[in-house]
Design a protein around this motif. Structure first.
Motif, PDB file in Angstrom:
ATOM      1  N   SER A   1      38.251  62.379  25.396  1.00  0.00           N
ATOM      2  CA  SER A   1      38.814  63.622  24.856  1.00  0.00           C
ATOM      3  C   SER A   1      40.323  63.628  25.079  1.00  0.00           C
ATOM      4  N   LYS A   2      41.000  64.534  24.408  1.00  0.00           N
ATOM      5  CA  LYS A   2      42.439  64.664  24.594  1.00  0.00           C
ATOM      6  C   LYS A   2      42.756  65.096  26.025  1.00  0.00           C
ATOM      7  N   GLN A   3      41.875  65.900  26.601  1.00  0.00           N
ATOM      8  CA  GLN A   3      42.085  66.356  27.978  1.00  0.00           C
ATOM      9  C   GLN A   3      42.058  65.174  28.946  1.00  0.00           C
ATOM     10  N   GLU A   4      41.080  64.295  28.757  1.00  0.00           N
ATOM     11  CA  GLU A   4      41.003  63.105  29.608  1.00  0.00           C
ATOM     12  C   GLU A   4      42.182  62.180  29.353  1.00  0.00           C
ATOM     13  N   LEU A   5      42.634  62.144  28.121  1.00  0.00           N
ATOM     14  CA  LEU A   5      43.790  61.327  27.775  1.00  0.00           C
ATOM     15  C   LEU A   5      45.036  61.824  28.498  1.00  0.00           C
ATOM     16  N   GLN A   6      45.234  63.109  28.493  1.00  0.00           N
ATOM     17  CA  GLN A   6      46.393  63.688  29.174  1.00  0.00           C
ATOM     18  C   GLN A   6      46.310  63.486  30.682  1.00  0.00           C
ATOM     19  N   ALA A   7      45.082  63.479  31.195  1.00  0.00           N
ATOM     20  CA  ALA A   7      44.902  63.270  32.629  1.00  0.00           C
ATOM     21  C   ALA A   7      45.336  61.865  33.043  1.00  0.00           C
ATOM     22  N   LYS A   8      45.268  60.920  32.118  1.00  0.00           N
ATOM     23  CA  LYS A   8      45.714  59.554  32.415  1.00  0.00           C
ATOM     24  C   LYS A   8      47.225  59.494  32.617  1.00  0.00           C
ATOM     25  N   ASP A   9      47.933  60.256  31.790  1.00  0.00           N
ATOM     26  CA  ASP A   9      49.391  60.311  31.897  1.00  0.00           C
ATOM     27  C   ASP A   9      49.863  61.571  31.174  1.00  0.00           C
TER      28      ASP A   9
ATOM     29  N   SER B   1      47.791  50.650  29.666  1.00  0.00           N
ATOM     30  CA  SER B   1      46.704  50.248  30.557  1.00  0.00           C
ATOM     31  C   SER B   1      47.137  49.056  31.395  1.00  0.00           C
ATOM     32  N   ARG B   2      46.901  49.145  32.683  1.00  0.00           N
ATOM     33  CA  ARG B   2      47.195  48.037  33.600  1.00  0.00           C
ATOM     34  C   ARG B   2      48.646  47.575  33.492  1.00  0.00           C
TER      35      ARG B   2
ATOM     36  N   ALA C   1      50.994  64.082  26.294  1.00  0.00           N
ATOM     37  CA  ALA C   1      51.023  65.402  25.658  1.00  0.00           C
ATOM     38  C   ALA C   1      52.330  65.656  24.900  1.00  0.00           C
ATOM     39  N   ASP C   2      53.342  64.815  25.152  1.00  0.00           N
ATOM     40  CA  ASP C   2      54.626  64.976  24.459  1.00  0.00           C
ATOM     41  C   ASP C   2      54.589  64.409  23.042  1.00  0.00           C
ATOM     42  N   PHE C   3      53.597  63.567  22.766  1.00  0.00           N
ATOM     43  CA  PHE C   3      53.564  62.888  21.478  1.00  0.00           C
ATOM     44  C   PHE C   3      53.243  63.866  20.351  1.00  0.00           C
ATOM     45  N   LYS C   4      53.897  63.677  19.230  1.00  0.00           N
ATOM     46  CA  LYS C   4      53.671  64.526  18.053  1.00  0.00           C
ATOM     47  C   LYS C   4      52.202  64.500  17.628  1.00  0.00           C
TER      48      LYS C   4
END
Length: 389
Positions: free
Chosen positions: A316-324, A254-255, A328-331
């Motif tokens: 959500s995970k979807q919103e998390l992936q949208a940030k970067d 973040s930031r 999604a590569d993380f285990k």
């Protein structure tokens, strides 16, 4: 010989009379002092940021390095209402006890008050938006708690009208305490609270004893904290003896920085006591360590769990992936083992994790053990943490 015996009996009679007079005087003094005898006292075992010593007619409170990196100590005299100011300590602020009206500049202080079910003393908040406690919300709705603003928006005129017994401020390296100069001139004491600097969960929680001293509830706060301490230590023994240590990462980018807990931080202690393996646990510093994404990335790729994801940024995970997309590569992202402490967050942005969670570290630890080693606490239901779907 007979004369010497008479003299001896005479002297013993005089000494006995003096002893009786002295005992009577001390008894009268204790009666005159009333509550100032302080039969119940708090003893600090974990917190490093404050000390309380008890004297005949006052309590001496010392906040050690209230602004973290400054080596000064703020001293306060806790004096029973109606008693004269003790001699000495000419620069110290006087707080009349028990405190009957308190203005808290941070919603985190609500947890300290709620621990002793003393919400009725709360008459003001810096910001009424970020409140989780239903008791406090009810008092706000009833008009019993006023919003006094903070920093440059501090409503000094309102505070002067309210005349609270105490204003509790938060001590940080960037705190501008001169904004309270007008209140100090009006003899309204400002207490700097720096529980956030503590390096252990029990150390942070033990600041409830400061509140106990302000309210003359030492006996109650001792009994309640002892139960929490005992349960925390029991759970820590369970977590640290886990057969395997699951690897974790915390927070998110973040930031332009990813802040991870340093090895001497209370978050790192939580992870250790929960039986986690944490990559930065040996960095000997307090607070958080700012890193770039590229530094965290290789560690996060293989971490079993991803904890403390900020729900204010994602839901959500979807919103998390949208940030970067790299998340999604993380285990942990792939296996669905992503958690945030937002189970008790409301729509206004308040989160009970920062209120009751701060003074109930045993519940936070139980959540972490349940997440990392569910077999160790099969019957526990999460209180503060929630899985991101």
């Amino acid at each position: 010989m007979k004369l010497n015996l008479q003299i001896l009996l005479f002297l013993l009679t005089i000494l006995a009379g003096c002893s009786s007079s002295s005992a009577l005087y001390e008894k009268n003094e204790l009666r005159r002092e009333g509550n100032a005898t302080f039969k119940e006292r708090v003893q600090i075992r974990h917190a490093k940021g404050f000390l309380i010593t008890y004297h005949k007619n006052y309590k001496l409170l010392q906040i050690i390095s209230p602004f973290e990196k400054q080596a000064d100590t703020a001293t306060y005299l806790l004096v029973p209402r109606g008693n004269a100011r003790p001699k000495g300590y000419p620069e110290s602020q006087v707080i009349e006890i028990p405190v009957r009206s308190l203005v808290a500049m941070s919603s985190m202080h609500i947890g300290l008050i709620g621990f002793l079910e003393a919400e009725d003393v709360l008459t003001g908040l810096g910001n009424v938006q970020y409140v989780s406690s239903q008791r406090v919300l009810d008092r706000i709705k009833a008009g019993k708690i006023k919003e006094v603003g903070k920093d440059q928006g501090l409503n000094e005129e309102l505070l002067l009208t309210m005349q609270p017994d105490l204003v509790m401020a938060t001590g940080t390296p960037v705190s501008k305490m001169d904004r309270f100069n007008g209140l100090k001139a009006a003899k309204i004491p400002i207490l700097v609270n720096s529980e956030w600097v503590e390096t252990t969960p029990l150390g942070r929680a033990e600041w409830v004893k400061l509140m106990g001293a302000l309210l003359n509830k030492e006996d109650e706060v001792n009994r309640r904290f002892d139960k929490i301490e005992k349960e925390y230590n029991r759970l820590a023994a369970v977590g640290t003896n886990a057969a395997t240590k699951t690897s974790v990462i915390t927070g998110m980018h973040s930031r332009d920085a990813w802040f991870v807990p340093n090895g001497n931080s209370y978050v790192c202690r939580f992870l250790k006591d929960a039986g986690a393996s944490y990559y930065w646990e040996k960095t000997k510093a307090m607070g958080s360590l700012p890193l770039n994404f590229e530094t965290v990335y290789p560690v996060a790729l293989d971490a079993d769990f991803w904890l403390n994801v900020s729900i204010s940024n994602v839901k959500s995970k979807q919103e998390l992936q949208a940030k970067d997309s790299r998340y999604a590569d993380f285990k942990a992202f792939k296996t669905g083992k992503v958690y945030g402490y937002h189970l008790r967050a409301n729509d206004q942005g308040a989160n009970d994790y920062w209120e009751s969670g701060a003074v109930n570290p045993q519940d936070v630890l139980a959540d972490l053990i349940k997440i990392l080693h569910p077999e160790l606490l099969p019957d526990h239901e999460l209180i503060y943490y929630k899985q991101l779907k």
